[in-house]
Design a protein around this motif. Structure first.
Motif, PDB file in Angstrom:
ATOM      1  N   ASP A  62      -0.933   1.525  15.860  1.00  0.00           N
ATOM      2  CA  ASP A  62      -0.486   0.130  15.887  1.00  0.00           C
ATOM      3  C   ASP A  62      -0.884  -0.792  16.817  1.00  0.00           C
ATOM      4  O   ASP A  62      -0.326  -0.609  18.137  1.00  0.00           O
ATOM      5  N   PRO A  63      -1.679  -1.911  16.789  1.00  0.00           N
ATOM      6  CA  PRO A  63      -2.281  -2.452  17.733  1.00  0.00           C
ATOM      7  C   PRO A  63      -1.116  -3.469  18.349  1.00  0.00           C
ATOM      8  O   PRO A  63      -1.130  -3.468  19.422  1.00  0.00           O
ATOM      9  N   LYS A  64      -0.126  -3.951  17.864  1.00  0.00           N
ATOM     10  CA  LYS A  64       0.951  -4.498  18.228  1.00  0.00           C
ATOM     11  C   LYS A  64       1.605  -3.566  19.142  1.00  0.00           C
ATOM     12  O   LYS A  64       1.984  -4.057  20.409  1.00  0.00           O
ATOM     13  N   LEU A  65       2.029  -2.442  18.765  1.00  0.00           N
ATOM     14  CA  LEU A  65       2.630  -1.618  19.757  1.00  0.00           C
ATOM     15  C   LEU A  65       2.085  -1.168  20.846  1.00  0.00           C
ATOM     16  O   LEU A  65       2.553  -0.762  22.049  1.00  0.00           O
ATOM     17  N   LEU A  66       0.602  -1.003  20.645  1.00  0.00           N
ATOM     18  CA  LEU A  66      -0.303  -0.775  21.787  1.00  0.00           C
ATOM     19  C   LEU A  66      -0.259  -1.976  22.696  1.00  0.00           C
ATOM     20  O   LEU A  66      -0.005  -1.650  24.068  1.00  0.00           O
ATOM     21  N   ALA A  67      -0.343  -3.123  22.399  1.00  0.00           N
ATOM     22  CA  ALA A  67      -0.216  -4.228  23.250  1.00  0.00           C
ATOM     23  C   ALA A  67       1.108  -4.296  23.848  1.00  0.00           C
ATOM     24  O   ALA A  67       1.176  -4.528  25.234  1.00  0.00           O
ATOM     25  N   HIS A  68       2.027  -4.071  23.338  1.00  0.00           N
ATOM     26  CA  HIS A  68       3.381  -4.042  23.993  1.00  0.00           C
ATOM     27  C   HIS A  68       3.594  -3.028  24.850  1.00  0.00           C
ATOM     28  O   HIS A  68       4.300  -3.147  25.935  1.00  0.00           O
ATOM     29  N   ALA A  69       2.998  -1.921  24.740  1.00  0.00           N
ATOM     30  CA  ALA A  69       3.090  -0.798  25.690  1.00  0.00           C
ATOM     31  C   ALA A  69       2.169  -1.073  26.908  1.00  0.00           C
ATOM     32  O   ALA A  69       2.804  -0.740  27.902  1.00  0.00           O
ATOM     33  N   ALA A  70       1.129  -1.689  26.412  1.00  0.00           N
ATOM     34  CA  ALA A  70       0.330  -2.155  27.998  1.00  0.00           C
ATOM     35  C   ALA A  70       0.943  -3.021  28.636  1.00  0.00           C
ATOM     36  O   ALA A  70       0.893  -3.145  29.765  1.00  0.00           O
ATOM     37  N   LEU A  71       1.760  -3.932  27.871  1.00  0.00           N
ATOM     38  CA  LEU A  71       2.498  -4.980  28.762  1.00  0.00           C
ATOM     39  C   LEU A  71       3.673  -4.346  29.575  1.00  0.00           C
ATOM     40  O   LEU A  71       3.897  -4.801  30.494  1.00  0.00           O
ATOM     41  N   SER A  72       4.261  -3.556  28.997  1.00  0.00           N
ATOM     42  CA  SER A  72       5.428  -2.779  29.483  1.00  0.00           C
ATOM     43  C   SER A  72       4.798  -1.917  30.766  1.00  0.00           C
ATOM     44  O   SER A  72       5.538  -1.996  31.956  1.00  0.00           O
ATOM     45  N   VAL A  73       3.702  -1.249  30.647  1.00  0.00           N
ATOM     46  CA  VAL A  73       3.229  -0.415  31.824  1.00  0.00           C
ATOM     47  C   VAL A  73       2.785  -1.396  32.822  1.00  0.00           C
ATOM     48  O   VAL A  73       2.985  -1.315  34.151  1.00  0.00           O
ATOM     49  N   SER A  74       2.234  -2.674  32.603  1.00  0.00           N
ATOM     50  CA  SER A  74       1.912  -3.748  33.473  1.00  0.00           C
ATOM     51  C   SER A  74       3.009  -4.211  34.115  1.00  0.00           C
ATOM     52  O   SER A  74       3.116  -4.386  35.536  1.00  0.00           O
ATOM     53  N   LEU A  75       4.269  -4.516  33.504  1.00  0.00           N
ATOM     54  CA  LEU A  75       5.541  -5.030  33.846  1.00  0.00           C
ATOM     55  C   LEU A  75       6.092  -3.960  34.885  1.00  0.00           C
ATOM     56  O   LEU A  75       6.210  -4.112  35.923  1.00  0.00           O
ATOM     57  N   ASP A  76       6.320  -2.738  34.594  1.00  0.00           N
ATOM     58  CA  ASP A  76       6.472  -1.610  35.267  1.00  0.00           C
ATOM     59  C   ASP A  76       5.969  -1.334  36.525  1.00  0.00           C
ATOM     60  O   ASP A  76       6.548  -1.359  37.832  1.00  0.00           O
ATOM     61  N   THR A  77       4.606  -1.698  36.396  1.00  0.00           N
ATOM     62  CA  THR A  77       3.904  -1.225  37.713  1.00  0.00           C
ATOM     63  C   THR A  77       4.092  -2.441  38.713  1.00  0.00           C
ATOM     64  O   THR A  77       4.250  -2.296  39.763  1.00  0.00           O
ATOM     65  N   ALA A  78       4.047  -3.743  37.932  1.00  0.00           N
ATOM     66  CA  ALA A  78       4.302  -4.832  38.876  1.00  0.00           C
ATOM     67  C   ALA A  78       5.375  -4.853  39.466  1.00  0.00           C
ATOM     68  O   ALA A  78       5.570  -5.307  40.707  1.00  0.00           O
ATOM     69  N   SER A  79       6.309  -4.353  39.195  1.00  0.00           N
ATOM     70  CA  SER A  79       7.773  -4.449  39.635  1.00  0.00           C
ATOM     71  C   SER A  79       7.785  -3.510  40.752  1.00  0.00           C
ATOM     72  O   SER A  79       8.510  -3.878  41.555  1.00  0.00           O
ATOM     73  N   SER A  80       7.411  -2.238  40.256  1.00  0.00           N
ATOM     74  CA  SER A  80       7.447  -1.234  41.235  1.00  0.00           C
ATOM     75  C   SER A  80       6.493  -1.459  42.526  1.00  0.00           C
ATOM     76  O   SER A  80       6.651  -1.302  43.889  1.00  0.00           O
ATOM     77  N   THR A  81       5.309  -2.154  42.193  1.00  0.00           N
ATOM     78  CA  THR A  81       4.426  -2.539  43.604  1.00  0.00           C
ATOM     79  C   THR A  81       5.052  -3.857  44.170  1.00  0.00           C
ATOM     80  O   THR A  81       5.133  -3.747  45.436  1.00  0.00           O
ATOM     81  N   SER A  82       5.752  -4.669  43.739  1.00  0.00           N
ATOM     82  CA  SER A  82       6.535  -5.661  44.281  1.00  0.00           C
ATOM     83  C   SER A  82       7.588  -5.346  45.134  1.00  0.00           C
ATOM     84  O   SER A  82       7.528  -5.655  46.585  1.00  0.00           O
ATOM     85  N   VAL A  83       8.115  -4.188  44.644  1.00  0.00           N
ATOM     86  CA  VAL A  83       9.301  -3.689  45.799  1.00  0.00           C
ATOM     87  C   VAL A  83       8.621  -2.881  46.766  1.00  0.00           C
ATOM     88  O   VAL A  83       9.059  -2.779  48.056  1.00  0.00           O
ATOM     89  N   ASN A  84       7.549  -2.410  46.488  1.00  0.00           N
ATOM     90  CA  ASN A  84       6.753  -1.579  47.856  1.00  0.00           C
ATOM     91  C   ASN A  84       6.123  -2.497  48.599  1.00  0.00           C
ATOM     92  O   ASN A  84       6.333  -2.263  50.002  1.00  0.00           O
ATOM     93  N   ILE A  85       5.619  -3.745  48.112  1.00  0.00           N
ATOM     94  CA  ILE A  85       5.074  -4.786  49.051  1.00  0.00           C
ATOM     95  C   ILE A  85       6.360  -5.372  49.830  1.00  0.00           C
ATOM     96  O   ILE A  85       6.164  -5.685  51.248  1.00  0.00           O
ATOM     97  N   VAL A  86       7.606  -5.563  49.304  1.00  0.00           N
ATOM     98  CA  VAL A  86       8.469  -5.921  49.890  1.00  0.00           C
ATOM     99  C   VAL A  86       8.871  -5.245  51.335  1.00  0.00           C
ATOM    100  O   VAL A  86       9.147  -5.707  52.318  1.00  0.00           O
ATOM    101  N   LYS A  87       9.038  -3.859  50.959  1.00  0.00           N
ATOM    102  CA  LYS A  87       9.099  -2.751  51.968  1.00  0.00           C
ATOM    103  C   LYS A  87       8.012  -2.850  53.215  1.00  0.00           C
ATOM    104  O   LYS A  87       8.603  -2.901  54.469  1.00  0.00           O
ATOM    105  N   LEU A  88       6.954  -2.827  52.754  1.00  0.00           N
ATOM    106  CA  LEU A  88       5.891  -2.980  53.700  1.00  0.00           C
ATOM    107  C   LEU A  88       5.940  -4.279  54.501  1.00  0.00           C
ATOM    108  O   LEU A  88       5.592  -4.083  55.655  1.00  0.00           O
ATOM    109  N   SER A  89       6.230  -5.388  53.830  1.00  0.00           N
ATOM    110  CA  SER A  89       6.372  -6.706  54.656  1.00  0.00           C
ATOM    111  C   SER A  89       7.278  -6.569  55.762  1.00  0.00           C
ATOM    112  O   SER A  89       7.297  -7.475  56.590  1.00  0.00           O
ATOM    113  N   ARG A  90       8.142  -5.785  55.507  1.00  0.00           N
ATOM    114  CA  ARG A  90       9.184  -5.629  56.676  1.00  0.00           C
ATOM    115  C   ARG A  90       8.906  -4.792  57.839  1.00  0.00           C
ATOM    116  O   ARG A  90       9.730  -4.587  58.857  1.00  0.00           O
ATOM    117  N   ALA A  91       7.800  -4.085  57.671  1.00  0.00           N
ATOM    118  CA  ALA A  91       7.338  -3.056  58.759  1.00  0.00           C
ATOM    119  C   ALA A  91       6.989  -3.808  60.311  1.00  0.00           C
ATOM    120  O   ALA A  91       6.637  -5.187  60.065  1.00  0.00           O
TER     121      ALA A  91
END
Length: 195
Positions: A62-91
């Motif tokens: 299903d192309p819609k489910l594929l697009a939705h899953a890709a967006l979900s992966v992007s959001l999850d990765t952006a969120s975890s990256t953001s947390v990591n960058i906040v931690k790094l910014s405090r070094a």
């Protein structure tokens, strides 16, 4: 006679369950083939496939489910990256330029997460009656998220900034840029089906 019946029943059950498991395996292969074929149109097909193939049974073909899953992966990765960058910014021990680039990057990633979150919410609400308008919003927000991520990466480009901070940040940011780029490509492919 009872022994013959039991053996026959056992053979029939074995054949039936074997055909069921073969059917499931064939279906799974088809779903992963769909993801692989869809990902081949993205800029980073190997990353696309590796980030989505574990969700093959949910995506199906299903192309819609594929697009939705890709967006979900992007959001999850952006969120975890953001947390990591906040931690790094405090070094401790960063130069003034590194501190400034980190602060900008944290802000850009926060904006990116917001844009991707809006896209996910909109994707869940999309219907044939509102498809064009909502898809335009989704594509715009994903593009904006990608721009935010690129802007963060640009803050660590060039020879002025070198060392561990640059390496750690750029590696994480480039990963999310590539994942978001793939998500946008798959959303665009889904949108093209409705033109």
């Amino acid at each position: 006679m009872g022994s013959y019946f039991n053996k026959s029943l056992l053979i029939i059950i074995t054949l039936f369950t074997s055909s069921l498991s073969y059917g499931c395996a064939a279906s799974g292969a088809t779903n992963t083939d769909f993801i692989k074929t869809s990902c081949s149109t993205t800029t980073y097909p190997t990353l696309c496939y590796s980030s989505l193939s574990s969700q093959a049974s949910a995506i199906q073909q299903d192309p819609k489910l594929l697009a939705h899953a890709a967006l979900s992966v992007s959001l999850d990765t952006a969120s975890s990256t953001s947390v990591n960058i906040v931690k790094l910014s405090r070094a401790a021990g960063m130069t003034a330029r590194e501190v400034g680039a980190m602060r900008d990057c944290v802000e850009e990633l926060s904006d990116s997460v917001d844009q991707l979150r809006r896209s996910m919410a909109e994707m869940s609400q999309i219907r044939s009656s509102n498809f064009g308008l909502m898809m335009n919003d989704i594509q715009t927000w994903i593009s904006a998220a990608l721009t935010d991520e690129d802007t963060c990466a640009d803050g660590f480009a060039g020879k002025v900034m070198n060392g561990g901070v640059k390496t750690a940040v750029r590696q994480q940011i480039l990963n999310i840029v590539h994942i978001t780029s793939n998500a946008l490509a798959l959303v665009n492919s889904y949108a093209a089906l409705h033109v």
